[in-house]
Write an enzyme that holds these catalytic residues in place. Sequence first.
Site, PDB file in Angstrom:
ATOM      1  N   LYS A  52      22.067  62.451   6.576  1.00  0.00           N
ATOM      2  CA  LYS A  52      23.118  62.823   5.618  1.00  0.00           C
ATOM      3  C   LYS A  52      22.919  62.064   4.311  1.00  0.00           C
ATOM      4  O   LYS A  52      22.996  62.637   3.221  1.00  0.00           O
ATOM      5  CB  LYS A  52      24.508  62.504   6.209  1.00  0.00           C
ATOM      6  N   GLN A  96      31.490  58.822  11.217  1.00  0.00           N
ATOM      7  CA  GLN A  96      30.590  59.425  12.206  1.00  0.00           C
ATOM      8  C   GLN A  96      31.186  59.303  13.612  1.00  0.00           C
ATOM      9  O   GLN A  96      31.547  58.200  14.036  1.00  0.00           O
ATOM     10  CB  GLN A  96      29.213  58.738  12.113  1.00  0.00           C
ATOM     11  N   ASP A 119      34.737  66.429   6.207  1.00  0.00           N
ATOM     12  CA  ASP A 119      34.362  66.947   7.535  1.00  0.00           C
ATOM     13  C   ASP A 119      35.332  68.052   7.964  1.00  0.00           C
ATOM     14  O   ASP A 119      35.071  68.777   8.925  1.00  0.00           O
ATOM     15  CB  ASP A 119      34.430  65.813   8.584  1.00  0.00           C
TER      16      ASP A 119
END
Length: 292
Positions: A52, A96, A119
């Site tokens: 990422k 994460q 997200d």
Amino acid sequence: MELIDGKKINAAMRLEIAEEVRKMVAEGKKRPNLAVIMVGDDGASATYVASKVKTCHEVGFESTDYQYPATATEAEILAKIEDINQNPEIDGLIVQLPLPTHISESKVIEAIDHRKDVDGFHPINTGRMAMGLPSYLPATPAGIIELLRRYNIETGGKNCVVLGRSNIVGTPISLLMSRKANPGNATVTICHSRTKNLKEVCASADILIVAIGQPEFVTADMVKPGAVVIDVGIHRMPSAETKSGFKLKGDVNFDEVAPKCSYITPVPGGVGPMTIISLLQNTLLAAQQKIY
Ligand code: NDP
């Protein structure tokens, strides 16, 4: 049968995002900035985070990676999230997952300012998505929608069967496929471990989206001739054919199913490359204040 090439679409979207960043910088605006919090040293998570951060830099974003040991407390992580929420330099924040078990995932997700939740996991974004209001869409479902859009695959009025009902893939993609939009306007059936006659339900699908986490679960007898098959699964399977001793497989038995399809996503190279690029797309939208 046509392969849906996620790598090709990923490459095109990278160029588009990089061009947007170039324009923003030329107008004297700051570069989009993504913060990533990672707790612990899970190998797969570290690989995802590194990828990422690398992709952010390739498109011209700033990014900051906050690494915590697995022993970090929930309070420490919540305090960092609050700090980032208040930082006007940072547009998007992701934590994460999975987190160590002593940290509550739902508390962490709800602590993120929904305007920075790129997200798309915060209940405000999930709720707004369900109501058809502007929101950050979760990355994998957004990537699937983008693949259908860019391949001009007709979804209106089609029977779409979604295999799996997780919060990150199955449930949101079923909402997106049924909403009044293009891609969308499909008649959606969502299946899970309690579904009866799974084979027959799958075989009725014009569009079959598979996210169940079972390697090569979907076989040719579960697929209608001419169907569009989207395979979300990723499994690292032992293989004598490769140097590494592993081969990536999906939730669909590709060799059996592909000849029956009109379109199918391969694994690797189908849905996978779309997940990271969708996250970057959300970060760009955040920096441009296009959603909130
Ligand atoms: P989850 O394990 O969270 O959910 C799996 C779902 O499938 C559940 O709803 C479960 O039903 C259902 N299910 C499991 N077994 C069966 C069965 N035998 N029959 C019917 N339904 C079944 O998975 P995720 O959605 O998180 O992930 C799915 C797959 O996609 C995984 O392989 C994952 O690695 C991959 N993935 C790939 C991404 C990418 O970027 N390409 C991103 C995210 C995930 P129930 O609810 O009843 O338990």
